[in-house]
Design an enzyme around this catalytic site. Structure first.
Site, PDB file in Angstrom:
ATOM      1  N   TYR A 138       0.814  -1.222   0.000  1.00  0.00           N
ATOM      2  CA  TYR A 138       0.000   0.000   0.000  1.00  0.00           C
ATOM      3  C   TYR A 138       0.845   1.270   0.000  1.00  0.00           C
ATOM      4  O   TYR A 138       0.316   2.375   0.017  1.00  0.00           O
ATOM      5  CB  TYR A 138      -0.941   0.019   1.220  1.00  0.00           C
ATOM      6  CG  TYR A 138      -2.128  -0.917   1.095  1.00  0.00           C
ATOM      7  CD1 TYR A 138      -2.045  -2.084   0.339  1.00  0.00           C
ATOM      8  CD2 TYR A 138      -3.335  -0.636   1.733  1.00  0.00           C
ATOM      9  CE1 TYR A 138      -3.121  -2.944   0.231  1.00  0.00           C
ATOM     10  CE2 TYR A 138      -4.416  -1.497   1.612  1.00  0.00           C
ATOM     11  CZ  TYR A 138      -4.306  -2.645   0.874  1.00  0.00           C
ATOM     12  OH  TYR A 138      -5.380  -3.496   0.760  1.00  0.00           O
ATOM     13  N   LYS A 190       3.864 -14.825   0.019  1.00  0.00           N
ATOM     14  CA  LYS A 190       3.821 -15.407  -1.329  1.00  0.00           C
ATOM     15  C   LYS A 190       5.259 -15.399  -1.823  1.00  0.00           C
ATOM     16  O   LYS A 190       5.611 -14.774  -2.823  1.00  0.00           O
ATOM     17  CB  LYS A 190       2.890 -14.577  -2.218  1.00  0.00           C
ATOM     18  CG  LYS A 190       2.642 -15.166  -3.585  1.00  0.00           C
ATOM     19  CD  LYS A 190       1.763 -16.408  -3.572  1.00  0.00           C
ATOM     20  CE  LYS A 190       1.630 -16.993  -4.970  1.00  0.00           C
ATOM     21  NZ  LYS A 190       0.975 -18.306  -4.991  1.00  0.00           N
ATOM     22  N   ASP A 223      -2.496 -18.015  -1.179  1.00  0.00           N
ATOM     23  CA  ASP A 223      -3.601 -18.731  -1.832  1.00  0.00           C
ATOM     24  C   ASP A 223      -4.026 -19.930  -0.988  1.00  0.00           C
ATOM     25  O   ASP A 223      -5.217 -20.197  -0.801  1.00  0.00           O
ATOM     26  CB  ASP A 223      -3.252 -19.131  -3.277  1.00  0.00           C
ATOM     27  CG  ASP A 223      -1.770 -19.433  -3.488  1.00  0.00           C
ATOM     28  OD1 ASP A 223      -0.993 -19.379  -2.507  1.00  0.00           O
ATOM     29  OD2 ASP A 223      -1.393 -19.734  -4.633  1.00  0.00           O
ATOM     30  N   ASP A 247      -5.531  -7.710   4.379  1.00  0.00           N
ATOM     31  CA  ASP A 247      -6.792  -7.059   4.029  1.00  0.00           C
ATOM     32  C   ASP A 247      -7.734  -8.054   3.370  1.00  0.00           C
ATOM     33  O   ASP A 247      -8.918  -8.148   3.712  1.00  0.00           O
ATOM     34  CB  ASP A 247      -6.497  -5.882   3.092  1.00  0.00           C
ATOM     35  CG  ASP A 247      -7.676  -4.943   2.952  1.00  0.00           C
ATOM     36  OD1 ASP A 247      -8.603  -5.014   3.785  1.00  0.00           O
ATOM     37  OD2 ASP A 247      -7.674  -4.140   2.007  1.00  0.00           O
ATOM     38  N   ASP A 251     -11.500  -9.887   4.994  1.00  0.00           N
ATOM     39  CA  ASP A 251     -12.867  -9.994   4.476  1.00  0.00           C
ATOM     40  C   ASP A 251     -13.347 -11.447   4.503  1.00  0.00           C
ATOM     41  O   ASP A 251     -14.503 -11.715   4.821  1.00  0.00           O
ATOM     42  CB  ASP A 251     -12.970  -9.423   3.050  1.00  0.00           C
ATOM     43  CG  ASP A 251     -13.184  -7.902   3.037  1.00  0.00           C
ATOM     44  OD1 ASP A 251     -12.799  -7.245   4.029  1.00  0.00           O
ATOM     45  OD2 ASP A 251     -13.721  -7.374   2.047  1.00  0.00           O
TER      46      ASP A 251
HETATM   47 MG    MG Z   1     -10.722  -4.483   3.424  1.00  0.00          MG
END
Ligand code: MG
Ligand code: NAI
Length: 356
Positions: A138, A190, A223, A247, A251
């Site tokens: 980010y 990863k 993954d 992030d 979810d």
């Molecule tokens: Mg989010």
């Protein structure tokens, strides 16, 4: 007991709807604790402010927030403004300027709540995500060269510092020790594909892990971690990952505990030099904005995390307890959980349970 100075940024979409309910709960906490009070200052920043001024917050916005004990944040996002403008104009600058490197996102499947995963019962999901919050994928590092031409070249760089990486990993281990549940920390990377930043992360993970011999460790590719969140969520305890990966995982974690509307988030400046920020994990939720049906419990749980951070542990536990009872009784719950109550009725119910 002190008077806490809180900055409140309701923001966009369902943000104002859930923040006003979070404040209702704060008022109830103050009302039942003589001597404990909150002075809230509202900052009307976000997409409407952007339409008026061309910025999501004023130039001295960070300075205006700096003097507060904590920040309560709703959400930012607008159907007519690109998401990278809203996110980079308000939320990310706060996280970086206040060095809120440790983002904590608990996910718990409460009694009374149905997971979309078949056969999962209360407590089967009980994990906490530690998200690096100030750098990684980010970081606004990169650029566009020759835009609009056949030669267009775009570079987006990930940033991993030893300070940021070590800080989030150590925070995850320390929390795991305090939490004392499954005593396991899972690191998600990863490294097969991202051979610099993520390989570095894995090295730091091993270094820090060596300081915590009583904690079981695991390192998963992202993954695979997404898959395991769905098929074996009960295997996870504390999960630590970079800004982007955590992030995405948050979810998944939220939705397997029944709803995005239940997941709280704390953005912590561990050194306590700057205010920390508390918010629901969810965003502006355009599809339900203005309908009065957003679940306020993510925000109310974020208020509990804020109380805990401020040192008001008993008040925090009471709020958590009232949220758990509200969910278990299933009498006053919003449509995302299968009920028909409004945002405001749910918060009123939490306030009623707090007083019992
Ligand atoms: Mg989010
Ligand atoms: P979202 O989290 O806003 O919504 C995802 C889904 O979860 C939607 O179906 C929504 O109705 C549901 N949901 C969210 N909060 C809920 C609540 N309190 N109660 C019941 N259901 C709820 O994510 P989405 O749709 O990807 O993003 C919408 C906007 O929000 C975008 O502009 C995005 O950039 C922004 N956003 C902002 C964030 C923040 O301010 N921290 C975080 C995530 C997204």
């Amino acid at each position: 007991m002190p008077d806490y100075k809180l900055a409140v940024i309701a923001g966009d979409g369902v943000g104002p709807e859930v923040i006003s309910e979070g404040r209702k709960v704060l008022d109830a906490v103050a009302g039942s604790n003589p001597g404990l009070s909150f002075t809230c200052t509202e900052f009307p920043w976000g997409s409407d402010y952007y339409r008026e001024t061309g910025n999501l917050m004023p130039d001295d916005g960070i300075e205006q927030l700096a003097a507060h004990d904590a920040i309560l944040f709703g959400a930012v996002g607008d159907p007519n403004i690109p998401d990278h403008i809203t996110l980079h104009g308000l939320l990310l600058p706060m996280r970086r300027s206040f060095d809120q490197g440790v983002c904590i996102r608990p996910a718990y499947l409460y009694p009374g709540v149905k997971s979309p995963l078949a056969g999962k019962k209360a407590g089967d999901v009980d994990l906490v995500i530690f998200r690096e919050n100030t750098e990684g994928e980010y970081a606004p590092i990169g650029g566009r060269l020759y835009p609009g031409t056949a030669h267009e070249t775009v570079i987006q760089t990930n940033v991993f510092t030893r300070r940021g990486t070590e800080r989030i990993i150590r925070a995850a281990f320390e929390y795991c020790v305090r939490r004392n549940k499954k005593n396991k920390v899972t690191s998600v990377t990863k490294s097969n594909a991202q051979a610099f930043g993520m390989v570095f992360w894995d090295e730091v993970f091993r270094e820090v892990a060596a300081e915590f011999p009583s904690i079981e460790t695991e390192s998963l590719l992202v993954d695979r971690a997404c898959m395991d969140f769905v098929r074996w969520p009960e295997e996870f305890d504390v999960v630590v990952a970079s800004n982007l990966f955590a992030d995405i995982l948050s979810d998944i974690a939220a939705v397997i505990t029944g709803s995005m509307g239940l997941a709280p988030s704390a953005n912590i400046n561990p050194e306590r030099r700057h205010p920390s920020m508390f918010e629901p994990v969810h965003g502006a939720a355009f599809d339900i904005t203005g309908k009065g049906i957003a679940n306020p419990l993510a925000t109310i749980s974020a208020v509990a995390m804020m109380l805990d951070h401020l040192g008001e542990h008993e008040a925090a536990q009471k709020v958590d307890g009232a949220v758990a009872r509200c969910l278990n009784e299933r009498k006053v719950i919003t449509p995302d959980l299968g009920g028909n109550a409004t945002t405001s009725q749910v918060a009123d119910e939490v306030v009623r349970l707090l007083a019992e």
